[in-house]
Design a protein around this motif. Sequence first.
Motif, PDB file in Angstrom:
ATOM      1  N   THR A  97      40.095  -4.271 -27.541  1.00 13.12           N
ATOM      2  CA  THR A  97      40.437  -5.463 -28.110  1.00 13.12           C
ATOM      3  C   THR A  97      41.804  -5.208 -29.170  1.00 13.12           C
ATOM      4  O   THR A  97      42.697  -5.776 -29.315  1.00 13.12           O
ATOM      5  CB  THR A  97      39.133  -6.480 -28.774  1.00 13.12           C
ATOM      6  N   ASP A  98      41.093  -3.966 -30.251  1.00 15.27           N
ATOM      7  CA  ASP A  98      41.953  -4.033 -31.250  1.00 15.27           C
ATOM      8  C   ASP A  98      43.385  -3.165 -30.613  1.00 15.27           C
ATOM      9  O   ASP A  98      44.538  -3.549 -31.160  1.00 15.27           O
ATOM     10  CB  ASP A  98      41.480  -2.925 -32.139  1.00 15.27           C
ATOM     11  N   ALA A  99      43.036  -2.362 -29.788  1.00 11.03           N
ATOM     12  CA  ALA A  99      44.594  -1.870 -29.081  1.00 11.03           C
ATOM     13  C   ALA A  99      45.279  -2.842 -28.462  1.00 11.03           C
ATOM     14  O   ALA A  99      46.492  -2.741 -28.548  1.00 11.03           O
ATOM     15  CB  ALA A  99      44.015  -0.591 -28.117  1.00 11.03           C
ATOM     16  N   PHE A 100      44.742  -3.647 -27.695  1.00  2.68           N
ATOM     17  CA  PHE A 100      45.543  -4.881 -27.115  1.00  2.68           C
ATOM     18  C   PHE A 100      46.065  -5.675 -28.160  1.00  2.68           C
ATOM     19  O   PHE A 100      47.250  -5.944 -27.839  1.00  2.68           O
ATOM     20  CB  PHE A 100      44.445  -5.709 -26.233  1.00  2.68           C
ATOM     21  N   TYR A 101      45.634  -5.966 -29.228  1.00  2.00           N
ATOM     22  CA  TYR A 101      45.985  -6.767 -30.279  1.00  2.00           C
ATOM     23  C   TYR A 101      47.551  -5.964 -30.849  1.00  2.00           C
ATOM     24  O   TYR A 101      48.575  -6.667 -30.838  1.00  2.00           O
ATOM     25  CB  TYR A 101      45.270  -6.830 -31.565  1.00  2.00           C
ATOM     26  N   ASP A 102      47.250  -4.706 -31.010  1.00  7.09           N
ATOM     27  CA  ASP A 102      48.593  -3.938 -31.402  1.00  7.09           C
ATOM     28  C   ASP A 102      49.536  -4.127 -30.288  1.00  7.09           C
ATOM     29  O   ASP A 102      50.757  -3.928 -30.749  1.00  7.09           O
ATOM     30  CB  ASP A 102      48.121  -2.452 -31.820  1.00  7.09           C
ATOM     31  N   TYR A 103      49.297  -3.830 -29.051  1.00  8.89           N
ATOM     32  CA  TYR A 103      50.087  -3.647 -28.042  1.00  8.89           C
ATOM     33  C   TYR A 103      50.770  -5.102 -27.978  1.00  8.89           C
ATOM     34  O   TYR A 103      51.923  -5.083 -27.831  1.00  8.89           O
ATOM     35  CB  TYR A 103      49.422  -3.629 -26.703  1.00  8.89           C
ATOM     36  N   LEU A 104      50.058  -6.279 -28.135  1.00 10.40           N
ATOM     37  CA  LEU A 104      50.661  -7.646 -27.800  1.00 10.40           C
ATOM     38  C   LEU A 104      51.734  -7.867 -29.226  1.00 10.40           C
ATOM     39  O   LEU A 104      52.732  -8.332 -29.056  1.00 10.40           O
ATOM     40  CB  LEU A 104      49.617  -8.532 -28.111  1.00 10.40           C
ATOM     41  N   VAL A 105      51.402  -7.387 -30.497  1.00 13.35           N
ATOM     42  CA  VAL A 105      52.237  -7.584 -31.565  1.00 13.35           C
ATOM     43  C   VAL A 105      53.384  -6.860 -31.247  1.00 13.35           C
ATOM     44  O   VAL A 105      54.639  -7.493 -31.431  1.00 13.35           O
ATOM     45  CB  VAL A 105      51.618  -6.892 -32.821  1.00 13.35           C
ATOM     46  N   ALA A 106      53.614  -5.729 -30.631  1.00 13.68           N
ATOM     47  CA  ALA A 106      54.679  -4.808 -30.478  1.00 13.68           C
ATOM     48  C   ALA A 106      55.482  -5.426 -29.146  1.00 13.68           C
ATOM     49  O   ALA A 106      56.756  -5.439 -29.704  1.00 13.68           O
ATOM     50  CB  ALA A 106      54.317  -3.450 -30.065  1.00 13.68           C
ATOM     51  N   SER A 107      54.696  -5.738 -28.459  1.00  9.37           N
ATOM     52  CA  SER A 107      55.470  -6.712 -27.141  1.00  9.37           C
ATOM     53  C   SER A 107      56.204  -7.905 -27.674  1.00  9.37           C
ATOM     54  O   SER A 107      57.162  -8.075 -27.178  1.00  9.37           O
ATOM     55  CB  SER A 107      54.182  -6.945 -26.268  1.00  9.37           C
ATOM     56  N   ALA A 206      56.003   2.538 -30.498  1.00  5.10           N
ATOM     57  CA  ALA A 206      57.493   2.623 -30.274  1.00  5.10           C
ATOM     58  C   ALA A 206      58.048   1.693 -31.051  1.00  5.10           C
ATOM     59  O   ALA A 206      57.779   0.585 -31.455  1.00  5.10           O
ATOM     60  CB  ALA A 206      57.517   2.199 -28.784  1.00  5.10           C
ATOM     61  N   PRO A 207      59.312   2.021 -31.359  1.00  3.09           N
ATOM     62  CA  PRO A 207      60.216   1.393 -32.533  1.00  3.09           C
ATOM     63  C   PRO A 207      60.579  -0.075 -31.751  1.00  3.09           C
ATOM     64  O   PRO A 207      60.697  -0.159 -30.745  1.00  3.09           O
ATOM     65  CB  PRO A 207      61.418   2.347 -32.641  1.00  3.09           C
ATOM     66  N   ILE A 208      60.666  -0.814 -32.454  1.00  4.69           N
ATOM     67  CA  ILE A 208      61.257  -2.266 -32.193  1.00  4.69           C
ATOM     68  C   ILE A 208      62.823  -2.221 -32.067  1.00  4.69           C
ATOM     69  O   ILE A 208      63.326  -2.212 -33.309  1.00  4.69           O
ATOM     70  CB  ILE A 208      60.700  -3.599 -32.935  1.00  4.69           C
TER      71      ILE A 208
END
Length: 215
Positions: A97-107, A206-208
């Motif tokens: 869940t924590d990793a998915f949160y970070d992934y969504l924020v970046a995406s 990964a950079p935005i």
Amino acid sequence: MKKWLVMLVAAFSMMLPSLSVAQTVDATNPYALIDGVAENAFSRLKKDKEIYQANPELLRVVVKEELMPYINVRYAAMNVLGPMARKASKEERDQFTDAFYDYLVASYAQILTQYTDQVVTVEPAKSIDEDRSVVSVRVDIADAARLPIRLDFKLRKNGKTEEWQGFDVQVEGVSMLDTKSSEWSGQLRKNGIESVAKELIERAKAPITKDESAS
């Protein structure tokens, strides 16, 4: 990845009812929730457009403050895990869940770099039965650069707070959660939840950047 980001660009671009002053988000109604979150997020983007163009990394802050509070990340993450969620330990579920949160924020931050004006039609608000816990809100988007797109935002009501949160979006009938579940299912079975969680965290680092080719 790029194809899905382009689809989600359209999804988030639907949030353009008006770009005036920020408003209080009414999370007790799914239709009002979409309007409120959209207005606040995109008003902020428009106001400080030059700042975000100069430093796209700041879009992570916009996502965390304006979008993520209204997304049920854990529910979405468990849907992505599917049957594996029941077999996983609490620690594994929390880690994913924590990793998915970070992934969504970046995406989502990457998606917001593609913000442009579009013609949007949101379906009129409908009455909702008190015992109904999931609602789909349809949005049609006309973009000069692409064919019209139909979006169906899925929202779920919290039985304790009576507030709604988004958890999925269907683009022309294709579910984001189903897509991610299919994409990661093999790796989850082969390498386990911890491995996929670590990969998501790395992807999130990964950079935005402004990707001109996806405009």
